[in-house]
Scaffold this motif. Sequence first.
Motif, mmCIF file in Angstrom:
data_model
loop_
_atom_site.group_PDB
_atom_site.id
_atom_site.type_symbol
_atom_site.label_atom_id
_atom_site.label_comp_id
_atom_site.label_asym_id
_atom_site.label_seq_id
_atom_site.Cartn_x
_atom_site.Cartn_y
_atom_site.Cartn_z
ATOM 1 N N ILE A 150 8.331 -7.264 -6.168
ATOM 2 C CA ILE A 150 8.995 -6.210 -5.391
ATOM 3 C C ILE A 150 10.428 -6.612 -5.080
ATOM 4 C CG2 ILE A 150 9.012 -4.999 -3.163
ATOM 5 C CD1 ILE A 150 5.865 -5.207 -3.311
ATOM 6 N N ARG A 151 10.629 -7.850 -4.677
ATOM 7 C CA ARG A 151 11.981 -8.325 -4.338
ATOM 8 C C ARG A 151 12.856 -8.483 -5.570
ATOM 9 N NH1 ARG A 151 11.976 -6.042 0.231
ATOM 10 N NH2 ARG A 151 10.728 -7.071 1.817
ATOM 11 N N TYR A 152 12.261 -8.803 -6.722
ATOM 12 C CA TYR A 152 13.038 -8.794 -7.959
ATOM 13 C C TYR A 152 13.634 -7.404 -8.169
ATOM 14 C CZ TYR A 152 11.289 -13.243 -10.030
ATOM 15 O OH TYR A 152 11.013 -14.553 -10.323
ATOM 16 N N LEU A 153 12.804 -6.384 -8.019
ATOM 17 C CA LEU A 153 13.285 -5.015 -8.195
ATOM 18 C C LEU A 153 14.361 -4.686 -7.173
ATOM 19 C CD1 LEU A 153 13.272 -2.274 -9.527
ATOM 20 C CD2 LEU A 153 11.250 -1.681 -8.166
ATOM 21 N N ASP A 154 14.134 -5.049 -5.922
ATOM 22 C CA ASP A 154 15.146 -4.808 -4.879
ATOM 23 C C ASP A 154 16.472 -5.469 -5.247
ATOM 24 O OD1 ASP A 154 13.269 -3.416 -3.371
ATOM 25 O OD2 ASP A 154 12.876 -5.092 -2.000
ATOM 26 N N LYS A 155 16.410 -6.695 -5.728
ATOM 27 C CA LYS A 155 17.617 -7.445 -6.090
ATOM 28 C C LYS A 155 18.348 -6.767 -7.241
ATOM 29 C CE LYS A 155 20.501 -10.881 -5.919
ATOM 30 N NZ LYS A 155 21.551 -10.827 -4.906
ATOM 31 N N LYS A 205 1.091 9.799 -10.445
ATOM 32 C CA LYS A 205 -0.153 9.286 -9.850
ATOM 33 C C LYS A 205 0.060 8.831 -8.406
ATOM 34 C CE LYS A 205 -2.089 7.225 -14.055
ATOM 35 N NZ LYS A 205 -2.447 5.911 -14.637
ATOM 36 N N GLU A 206 1.318 8.592 -8.033
ATOM 37 C CA GLU A 206 1.663 8.098 -6.701
ATOM 38 C C GLU A 206 0.942 6.786 -6.391
ATOM 39 O OE1 GLU A 206 1.665 11.052 -3.613
ATOM 40 O OE2 GLU A 206 2.850 12.435 -4.818
ATOM 41 N N ASN A 207 0.860 5.935 -7.401
ATOM 42 C CA ASN A 207 0.248 4.623 -7.195
ATOM 43 C C ASN A 207 1.043 3.803 -6.191
ATOM 44 O OD1 ASN A 207 -1.955 4.847 -8.911
ATOM 45 N ND2 ASN A 207 -0.814 4.153 -10.694
ATOM 46 N N ASN A 208 0.321 2.937 -5.476
ATOM 47 C CA ASN A 208 1.002 2.047 -4.539
ATOM 48 C C ASN A 208 1.691 0.920 -5.319
ATOM 49 O OD1 ASN A 208 -0.957 0.021 -5.085
ATOM 50 N ND2 ASN A 208 -2.255 0.761 -3.433
ATOM 51 N N PHE A 209 2.511 0.132 -4.620
ATOM 52 C CA PHE A 209 3.251 -0.948 -5.273
ATOM 53 C C PHE A 209 2.318 -1.927 -5.963
ATOM 54 C CE2 PHE A 209 6.969 0.465 -3.022
ATOM 55 C CZ PHE A 209 8.036 -0.019 -3.772
ATOM 56 N N GLU A 210 1.204 -2.244 -5.324
ATOM 57 C CA GLU A 210 0.262 -3.201 -5.905
ATOM 58 C C GLU A 210 -0.243 -2.712 -7.261
ATOM 59 O OE1 GLU A 210 -3.329 -6.011 -4.362
ATOM 60 O OE2 GLU A 210 -3.209 -4.002 -3.487
ATOM 61 N N THR A 211 -0.674 -1.464 -7.313
ATOM 62 C CA THR A 211 -1.174 -0.884 -8.560
ATOM 63 C C THR A 211 -0.053 -0.718 -9.576
ATOM 64 O OG1 THR A 211 -2.918 0.249 -7.338
ATOM 65 C CG2 THR A 211 -2.430 1.077 -9.549
ATOM 66 N N PHE A 212 1.112 -0.281 -9.112
ATOM 67 C CA PHE A 212 2.263 -0.092 -9.994
ATOM 68 C C PHE A 212 2.578 -1.373 -10.770
ATOM 69 C CE2 PHE A 212 6.853 -0.256 -10.809
ATOM 70 C CZ PHE A 212 7.024 0.897 -11.546
ATOM 71 N N PHE A 213 2.634 -2.505 -10.081
ATOM 72 C CA PHE A 213 2.936 -3.763 -10.756
ATOM 73 C C PHE A 213 1.729 -4.309 -11.517
ATOM 74 C CE2 PHE A 213 6.727 -3.786 -8.053
ATOM 75 C CZ PHE A 213 7.685 -4.149 -8.995
ATOM 76 N N LYS A 214 0.534 -4.091 -10.996
ATOM 77 C CA LYS A 214 -0.680 -4.562 -11.673
ATOM 78 C C LYS A 214 -0.856 -3.870 -13.025
ATOM 79 C CE LYS A 214 -5.539 -4.310 -10.766
ATOM 80 N NZ LYS A 214 -6.539 -4.064 -9.751
ATOM 81 N N GLU A 215 -0.501 -2.599 -13.105
ATOM 82 C CA GLU A 215 -0.659 -1.823 -14.333
ATOM 83 C C GLU A 215 0.553 -1.930 -15.263
ATOM 84 O OE1 GLU A 215 -1.839 2.202 -13.355
ATOM 85 O OE2 GLU A 215 -3.795 1.515 -12.621
ATOM 86 N N ALA A 216 1.580 -2.647 -14.844
ATOM 87 C CA ALA A 216 2.785 -2.785 -15.687
ATOM 88 C C ALA A 216 2.390 -3.381 -17.035
ATOM 89 C CB ALA A 216 3.819 -3.661 -14.999
ATOM 90 N N PRO A 217 2.825 -2.753 -18.127
ATOM 91 C CA PRO A 217 2.438 -3.216 -19.458
ATOM 92 C C PRO A 217 2.879 -4.649 -19.776
ATOM 93 C CG PRO A 217 3.388 -1.027 -19.586
ATOM 94 C CD PRO A 217 3.588 -1.509 -18.187
ATOM 95 N N THR A 263 0.806 -1.218 0.000
ATOM 96 C CA THR A 263 0.000 0.000 0.000
ATOM 97 C C THR A 263 0.843 1.274 0.000
ATOM 98 O OG1 THR A 263 -0.187 -0.073 2.404
ATOM 99 C CG2 THR A 263 -1.947 -1.146 1.124
ATOM 100 N N MET A 264 2.156 1.120 0.074
ATOM 101 C CA MET A 264 3.043 2.287 0.031
ATOM 102 C C MET A 264 3.117 2.822 -1.393
ATOM 103 S SD MET A 264 6.178 1.093 2.462
ATOM 104 C CE MET A 264 6.957 2.681 2.497
ATOM 105 N N SER A 265 3.237 4.113 -1.514
ATOM 106 C CA SER A 265 3.387 4.745 -2.817
ATOM 107 C C SER A 265 4.747 4.365 -3.412
ATOM 108 C CB SER A 265 3.296 6.262 -2.656
ATOM 109 O OG SER A 265 3.870 6.920 -3.751
ATOM 110 N N PHE A 266 4.728 3.886 -4.655
ATOM 111 C CA PHE A 266 5.986 3.582 -5.329
ATOM 112 C C PHE A 266 6.846 4.839 -5.413
ATOM 113 C CE2 PHE A 266 8.884 3.085 -8.846
ATOM 114 C CZ PHE A 266 9.387 1.820 -8.636
ATOM 115 N N ALA A 267 6.206 5.989 -5.671
ATOM 116 C CA ALA A 267 6.924 7.263 -5.797
ATOM 117 C C ALA A 267 7.656 7.638 -4.503
ATOM 118 C CB ALA A 267 5.962 8.374 -6.208
ATOM 119 N N SER A 268 7.168 7.173 -3.365
ATOM 120 C CA SER A 268 7.833 7.507 -2.095
ATOM 121 C C SER A 268 9.088 6.664 -1.872
ATOM 122 C CB SER A 268 6.862 7.343 -0.918
ATOM 123 O OG SER A 268 6.580 5.970 -0.688
#
Length: 116
Positions: free
Chosen positions: A94-99, A53-65, A8-13
């Motif tokens: 999320i952890r893929y991105l972190d890695k 848009k300051e989408n949360n992580f869930e939305t950010f990945f859900k909307e990924a093309p 639920t955290m904003s990806f932008a943050s």
Amino acid sequence: MAKNNIYTMSFASIYPHYITKAEKKGRTKEEVDEIIRWLTGYSQEEFEEQLKKENNFETFFKEAPQLNPSRDLIKGVVCGVRVENIEEPLMKEIRYLDKLIDELAKGKTMDKILRK
């Protein structure tokens, strides 16, 4: 089951922290952006729109093309957990991105990070 707080955290943050981590090791914002685009399929413009848009992580990945099909080649430990053993799909993304950001900060070449 309650959602993990990061969902639920904003990806932008969190994005500036990725940049800071990379820049501390002599890498660039452009490389961070390239990694994110490679993983998610966003164009730079689409990615910047997600940040606005300051989408949360869930939305950010859900909307990924188009999540990169080569992302399953990402292996190793992040936050004390093997990414290949994570079962929950969103946490795995999320952890893929972190890695990938960890690999950037550790000095790996972009070819290796992007599994070319």
